[in-house]
Motif scaffolding. Structure first.
Motif, PDB file in Angstrom:
ATOM      1  N   THR A  28       2.306  18.375  -0.364  1.00  0.00           N
ATOM      2  CA  THR A  28       1.048  18.015  -1.018  1.00  0.00           C
ATOM      3  C   THR A  28       1.086  16.570  -1.498  1.00  0.00           C
ATOM      4  OG1 THR A  28       1.852  18.809  -3.167  1.00  0.00           O
ATOM      5  CG2 THR A  28       0.643  20.384  -1.788  1.00  0.00           C
ATOM      6  N   GLU A  29      -0.081  16.051  -1.845  1.00  0.00           N
ATOM      7  CA  GLU A  29      -0.172  14.680  -2.337  1.00  0.00           C
ATOM      8  C   GLU A  29       0.528  14.536  -3.689  1.00  0.00           C
ATOM      9  OE1 GLU A  29      -4.233  13.447  -2.443  1.00  0.00           O
ATOM     10  OE2 GLU A  29      -4.404  13.272  -0.260  1.00  0.00           O
ATOM     11  N   ASN A  30       1.276  13.474  -3.810  1.00  0.00           N
ATOM     12  CA  ASN A  30       2.000  13.135  -5.039  1.00  0.00           C
ATOM     13  C   ASN A  30       2.864  14.290  -5.543  1.00  0.00           C
ATOM     14  OD1 ASN A  30       2.769  11.241  -6.958  1.00  0.00           O
ATOM     15  ND2 ASN A  30       1.128  11.783  -8.379  1.00  0.00           N
ATOM     16  N   GLN A  31       3.382  15.082  -4.617  1.00  0.00           N
ATOM     17  CA  GLN A  31       4.265  16.184  -5.001  1.00  0.00           C
ATOM     18  C   GLN A  31       5.522  15.621  -5.667  1.00  0.00           C
ATOM     19  OE1 GLN A  31       5.420  18.695  -1.727  1.00  0.00           O
ATOM     20  NE2 GLN A  31       5.910  20.422  -3.050  1.00  0.00           N
ATOM     21  N   TYR A  32       5.943  16.263  -6.735  1.00  0.00           N
ATOM     22  CA  TYR A  32       7.087  15.818  -7.547  1.00  0.00           C
ATOM     23  C   TYR A  32       6.870  14.410  -8.105  1.00  0.00           C
ATOM     24  CZ  TYR A  32       9.125  19.699  -4.942  1.00  0.00           C
ATOM     25  OH  TYR A  32       9.357  20.922  -4.368  1.00  0.00           O
ATOM     26  N   ARG A  33       5.593  13.978  -8.142  1.00  0.00           N
ATOM     27  CA  ARG A  33       5.210  12.660  -8.681  1.00  0.00           C
ATOM     28  C   ARG A  33       5.880  11.514  -7.915  1.00  0.00           C
ATOM     29  NH1 ARG A  33       6.747  11.242 -13.175  1.00  0.00           N
ATOM     30  NH2 ARG A  33       4.916  10.081 -13.845  1.00  0.00           N
ATOM     31  N   LEU A  34       6.172  11.759  -6.649  1.00  0.00           N
ATOM     32  CA  LEU A  34       6.920  10.764  -5.880  1.00  0.00           C
ATOM     33  C   LEU A  34       6.096   9.503  -5.598  1.00  0.00           C
ATOM     34  CD1 LEU A  34       9.789  10.670  -4.971  1.00  0.00           C
ATOM     35  CD2 LEU A  34       9.121  11.488  -2.726  1.00  0.00           C
ATOM     36  N   ALA A  35       4.792   9.669  -5.354  1.00  0.00           N
ATOM     37  CA  ALA A  35       3.940   8.490  -5.143  1.00  0.00           C
ATOM     38  C   ALA A  35       3.847   7.675  -6.430  1.00  0.00           C
ATOM     39  CB  ALA A  35       2.549   8.918  -4.684  1.00  0.00           C
ATOM     40  N   THR A  36       3.715   8.377  -7.558  1.00  0.00           N
ATOM     41  CA  THR A  36       3.649   7.707  -8.859  1.00  0.00           C
ATOM     42  C   THR A  36       4.934   6.936  -9.135  1.00  0.00           C
ATOM     43  OG1 THR A  36       2.209   9.444  -9.734  1.00  0.00           O
ATOM     44  CG2 THR A  36       3.333   8.057 -11.339  1.00  0.00           C
TER      45      THR A  36
ATOM     46  N   ILE B 185       0.851  -1.187   0.000  1.00  0.00           N
ATOM     47  CA  ILE B 185       0.000   0.000   0.000  1.00  0.00           C
ATOM     48  C   ILE B 185       0.892   1.245   0.000  1.00  0.00           C
ATOM     49  CG2 ILE B 185      -1.808   1.277   1.212  1.00  0.00           C
ATOM     50  CD1 ILE B 185      -2.708  -1.409   0.082  1.00  0.00           C
ATOM     51  N   ILE B 186       0.567   2.183  -0.893  1.00  0.00           N
ATOM     52  CA  ILE B 186       1.385   3.387  -1.064  1.00  0.00           C
ATOM     53  C   ILE B 186       0.603   4.623  -0.622  1.00  0.00           C
ATOM     54  CG2 ILE B 186       2.724   4.762  -2.716  1.00  0.00           C
ATOM     55  CD1 ILE B 186       2.404   2.257  -4.609  1.00  0.00           C
ATOM     56  N   PRO B 187       1.138   5.416   0.293  1.00  0.00           N
ATOM     57  CA  PRO B 187       0.466   6.671   0.669  1.00  0.00           C
ATOM     58  C   PRO B 187       0.628   7.692  -0.450  1.00  0.00           C
ATOM     59  CG  PRO B 187       2.591   6.538   1.747  1.00  0.00           C
ATOM     60  CD  PRO B 187       2.398   5.214   1.045  1.00  0.00           C
ATOM     61  N   LEU B 188      -0.304   8.619  -0.545  1.00  0.00           N
ATOM     62  CA  LEU B 188      -0.217   9.648  -1.585  1.00  0.00           C
ATOM     63  C   LEU B 188       0.726  10.776  -1.183  1.00  0.00           C
ATOM     64  CD1 LEU B 188      -3.957   9.907  -2.688  1.00  0.00           C
ATOM     65  CD2 LEU B 188      -2.095   8.697  -3.817  1.00  0.00           C
ATOM     66  N   LYS B 189       1.004  10.873   0.110  1.00  0.00           N
ATOM     67  CA  LYS B 189       1.865  11.957   0.596  1.00  0.00           C
ATOM     68  C   LYS B 189       2.842  11.419   1.633  1.00  0.00           C
ATOM     69  CE  LYS B 189       1.650  16.402   3.062  1.00  0.00           C
ATOM     70  NZ  LYS B 189       2.444  15.908   4.211  1.00  0.00           N
ATOM     71  N   TYR B 190       4.104  11.774   1.452  1.00  0.00           N
ATOM     72  CA  TYR B 190       5.120  11.400   2.427  1.00  0.00           C
ATOM     73  C   TYR B 190       5.357  12.564   3.386  1.00  0.00           C
ATOM     74  CZ  TYR B 190       5.872   7.593  -0.845  1.00  0.00           C
ATOM     75  OH  TYR B 190       5.682   6.503  -1.662  1.00  0.00           O
ATOM     76  N   GLU B 191       5.907  12.264   4.535  1.00  0.00           N
ATOM     77  CA  GLU B 191       6.018  13.247   5.614  1.00  0.00           C
ATOM     78  C   GLU B 191       6.796  14.498   5.212  1.00  0.00           C
ATOM     79  OE1 GLU B 191       7.658  13.414  10.219  1.00  0.00           O
ATOM     80  OE2 GLU B 191       7.204  11.475   9.304  1.00  0.00           O
ATOM     81  N   PHE B 192       7.807  14.355   4.366  1.00  0.00           N
ATOM     82  CA  PHE B 192       8.649  15.500   4.015  1.00  0.00           C
ATOM     83  C   PHE B 192       8.084  16.334   2.858  1.00  0.00           C
ATOM     84  CE2 PHE B 192      10.114  11.806   1.676  1.00  0.00           C
ATOM     85  CZ  PHE B 192      10.298  12.279   0.385  1.00  0.00           C
ATOM     86  N   LEU B 193       6.930  15.926   2.329  1.00  0.00           N
ATOM     87  CA  LEU B 193       6.298  16.661   1.233  1.00  0.00           C
ATOM     88  C   LEU B 193       5.125  17.491   1.747  1.00  0.00           C
ATOM     89  CD1 LEU B 193       6.282  13.874  -1.505  1.00  0.00           C
ATOM     90  CD2 LEU B 193       7.938  15.722  -1.218  1.00  0.00           C
TER      91      LEU B 193
END
Length: 247
Positions: free
Chosen positions: A38-46, A28-36
């Motif tokens: 907004t959600e999927n900022q810099y497409r990191l979740a993608t 399971i992947i969160p849409l937002k990591y603690e150091f970001l």
């Protein structure tokens, strides 16, 4: 000689109880990591999902509808990307946790000296996944234990409780704030999707009522009108908050 034998025995027992990423069906992947911010900022979740799929994992975002075959949350891993501080260097590593929040695997640190954040995060994440790719993930079909080991006396109490229990409120699985109950020695802990412990419950003599502790506030969790309510006193006034729980 005896000491060496005991050390070897202890090492074998520790290895025997260790968990592997191969013990879990999906991630399971969160849409937002603690150091970001907004959600999927810099497409990191993608990028995380893309890398997981390349590594052989089945992966879902937290807001995705998960197929029924993956409904047991303790058969899933929960990934988190963490950032380590560094001067003029972006450092990322990946953590995999089980449903109890225990770290199952931590990747090596990926580093980048790129100044553009999106480029730096992509390079760092890709490098962190090099160690994950080397795991050669393949689900082994192992059934992961979802409850804590309890003593025979505790088990007998649990059986007696079930015998007199009324039908608990039915959880609304579509509720984004749904909490999941995990058994503990004296009751349950309620966790959210991240997974984070939100509330702790202690058993009482009634199956439809628990002593509840949330954010340092002690109250009770009670079943009423086919719903659960967290009730506590604030400034001498009774506060009742609806809570969606899946036991």
């Amino acid at each position: 000689m005896k000491i060496k034998f005991l050390l070897v025995t202890l090492l074998i027992s520790v290895i025997g109880f260790s968990q592997s990423v191969n013990d879990f069906k999906a991630v399971i992947i969160p849409l937002k990591y603690e150091f970001l911010k907004t959600e999927n900022q810099y497409r990191l979740a993608t990028m995380t999902k893309s890398n997981l799929i390349k590594a052989g994992f089945t992966a879902f975002y937290t807001n995705e509808e998960i197929p029924a075959e993956y409904s047991d949350r303790c058969q899933l891993l929960y990934v988190d990307v963490k950032k380590e501080s560094g001067f003029l260097v972006t450092k990322l590593f990946v953590e995999f946790k089980d449903c109890f929040g225990k770290v199952v695997y931590t990747s090596e640190i990926g580093k980048s000296k790129e100044k553009d954040y999106e480029v730096a995060y992509k390079e760092s994440l890709d490098l962190a996944f090099v160690s994950i790719n080397k795991l050669h993930y393949k689900y082994n079909g192992k059934v992961v234990a979802t409850t804590s080991k309890i003593s025979p006396s505790a088990a007998s109490v649990a059986v007696q409780t079930v015998a007199v229990a009324t039908t608990p409120p039915v959880a609304d699985i579509s509720d984004p704030n749904l909490l999941y109950a995990q058994p503990t020695e004296n009751g349950y802990q309620l966790i959210d999707k991240t997974p984070k412990v939100v509330m702790k419950l202690l058993k009482t003599s009634r199956p439809d009522s628990f002593i509840a502790i949330k954010d340092g506030v002690q109250g009770s969790l009670n079943a009423k009108d086919n719903q659960w309510f967290f009730e506590y006193y604030q400034n001498d006034k009774l506060v009742s908050e609806k809570v969606s729980v899946k036991f």
